[in-house]
Every structure is written in C-alpha cells, then in structure tokens.
Scaffold this active site. Structure first.
Site, mmCIF file in Angstrom:
data_model
loop_
_atom_site.group_PDB
_atom_site.id
_atom_site.type_symbol
_atom_site.label_atom_id
_atom_site.label_comp_id
_atom_site.label_asym_id
_atom_site.label_seq_id
_atom_site.Cartn_x
_atom_site.Cartn_y
_atom_site.Cartn_z
ATOM 1 N N ARG A 89 47.670 108.338 -3.975
ATOM 2 C CA ARG A 89 48.050 109.431 -4.864
ATOM 3 C C ARG A 89 49.565 109.501 -4.941
ATOM 4 O O ARG A 89 50.260 109.490 -3.925
ATOM 5 C CB ARG A 89 47.492 110.765 -4.378
ATOM 6 C CG ARG A 89 47.923 111.910 -5.303
ATOM 7 C CD ARG A 89 47.244 113.196 -5.021
ATOM 8 N NE ARG A 89 47.780 114.246 -5.889
ATOM 9 C CZ ARG A 89 47.325 115.473 -5.911
ATOM 10 N NH1 ARG A 89 46.322 115.832 -5.125
ATOM 11 N NH2 ARG A 89 47.856 116.371 -6.705
ATOM 12 N N ARG A 98 45.265 112.907 -11.500
ATOM 13 C CA ARG A 98 45.423 112.456 -10.120
ATOM 14 C C ARG A 98 44.308 111.502 -9.716
ATOM 15 O O ARG A 98 43.164 111.651 -10.126
ATOM 16 C CB ARG A 98 45.530 113.608 -9.153
ATOM 17 C CG ARG A 98 44.369 114.565 -9.193
ATOM 18 C CD ARG A 98 44.823 115.953 -8.859
ATOM 19 N NE ARG A 98 44.979 116.674 -10.096
ATOM 20 C CZ ARG A 98 44.772 117.951 -10.249
ATOM 21 N NH1 ARG A 98 44.426 118.691 -9.248
ATOM 22 N NH2 ARG A 98 44.923 118.518 -11.400
ATOM 23 N N ASP A 101 42.259 114.308 -5.302
ATOM 24 C CA ASP A 101 42.739 115.631 -4.931
ATOM 25 C C ASP A 101 41.761 116.174 -3.905
ATOM 26 O O ASP A 101 40.545 116.182 -4.149
ATOM 27 C CB ASP A 101 42.778 116.534 -6.166
ATOM 28 C CG ASP A 101 43.412 117.879 -5.898
ATOM 29 O OD1 ASP A 101 44.349 117.943 -5.066
ATOM 30 O OD2 ASP A 101 42.990 118.869 -6.511
ATOM 31 N N ASP A 103 41.051 119.534 -1.720
ATOM 32 C CA ASP A 103 41.395 120.946 -1.550
ATOM 33 C C ASP A 103 40.555 121.582 -0.459
ATOM 34 O O ASP A 103 39.323 121.470 -0.474
ATOM 35 C CB ASP A 103 41.146 121.727 -2.849
ATOM 36 C CG ASP A 103 42.162 121.417 -3.923
ATOM 37 O OD1 ASP A 103 43.317 121.114 -3.573
ATOM 38 O OD2 ASP A 103 41.809 121.480 -5.112
#
Length: 167
Positions: A89, A98, A101, A103
C-alpha cells in the site's frame, strides 16, 4: 442478544486496486500468520466508493478473531498498518483508491479514543460494506457506544447506506 466475547477483535478489509480478491485473501493470510489463529471470515462484498466516488468499486470483508491479552489497541493498529505496507500500500489522499485497507472496527467491547484511533470505528453506522459483513459474522453483536445490535443499525440506516452486494 449477545455482547461479543470480551476477547475478540473485528477488522474491516477493503481493496479497489489490483486483484482485490487476492489482496483480501493475502491480508487474511498475513493476519492469520501474525496472530497465530484462524479468524472468522465474512463473505466478500462489492461496494461503491464513498466520499470520493470517481474511483473503482471496492471489495470488502470483515474478519474476527480472539485477541491475545498482550495486544493493546495501538499495537494492533501498528500491526495493521505494517501489514498494509508489507502488501505494497502506498499512502495517498484520504478515501482514495487503495491496494488494501485494514480498519480496526471493534476491539473487545471497548470504547477508546486517542489521537491515532477511535474504537469503535466512528463510521461503522454509515458503511453498508462494514455493517453487512459484520451482521454475517454476528448480527446480535452490540455496538458498545450505541447499545444497539448490528442488525438494528442496518435497519436504522438502510436509507442512507451505499450500494453493497455479496459477491
């Protein structure tokens, strides 16, 4: 209703660059290796981008796994960022395209805030690509700040949620 196990973590995964399905699978493999446990894994969901719409659609998943007592939320966040970089990334503008990702959505049943991190993730209720896979893993999961189940949050927010479908 069940409040999720006090030692579980939930992580949202997303990708809209390269081979997104492979990127999700590779991230799960790295997380499994790092945490030495097999996570519960949702189906893959296809969703339109939010915030910045002029970019490819995303593939998203949510995973959950038991958490080692020695792993605090900031250390876990550092690990997620390390995996993103390891996968290639490249940091760019917020909400942009992206490769991967990761989270941190829920950490145990904690409510936690500092400069680097807010738990639960503050945008959970606005994101169908998070709520739908979360519900698949545990629809009775209770949001510790709101005191509502994931299924209730989906019903409450269905009118404002972006398009999201299971692939």
């Amino acid at each position: 209703m069940t409040i999720f196990s006090a030692n579980r973590v939930f992580i949202g995964l997303g990708s809209n660059l390269g081979d997104s399905r492979f990127n999700l699978a590779r991230a799960i493999e790295l997380l499994r290796s790092y945490f030495q446990t097999a996570p519960a894994v949702s189906s893959v969901y296809r969703s339109e981008p939010v915030e910045i719409r002029d970019q490819p659609w995303f593939l998203n998943q949510v995973i959950s796994f038991p958490l080692d007592d020695g792993m605090n939320p900031l250390r876990l966040l550092q690990t997620l960022k390390k995996i993103e970089l390891e996968m290639g990334r490249v940091p760019n503008f917020r909400y942009g395209p992206r490769l991967i990702d990761l989270d941190l959505l829920f950490y145990r049943n904690w409510v936690f805030e500092c400069d680097q991190l807010t738990i639960p993730h503050p945008k959970i209720t606005e994101r169908s690509f998070v709520l739908m896979p979360l519900a698949e893993l545990d629809s009775t999961l209770i949001h510790p700040r709101l005191g509502k189940t994931i299924s209730h949050l989906i019903l409450e927010n269905s009118a404002i949620l972006s398009f999201c479908e299971k692939t």
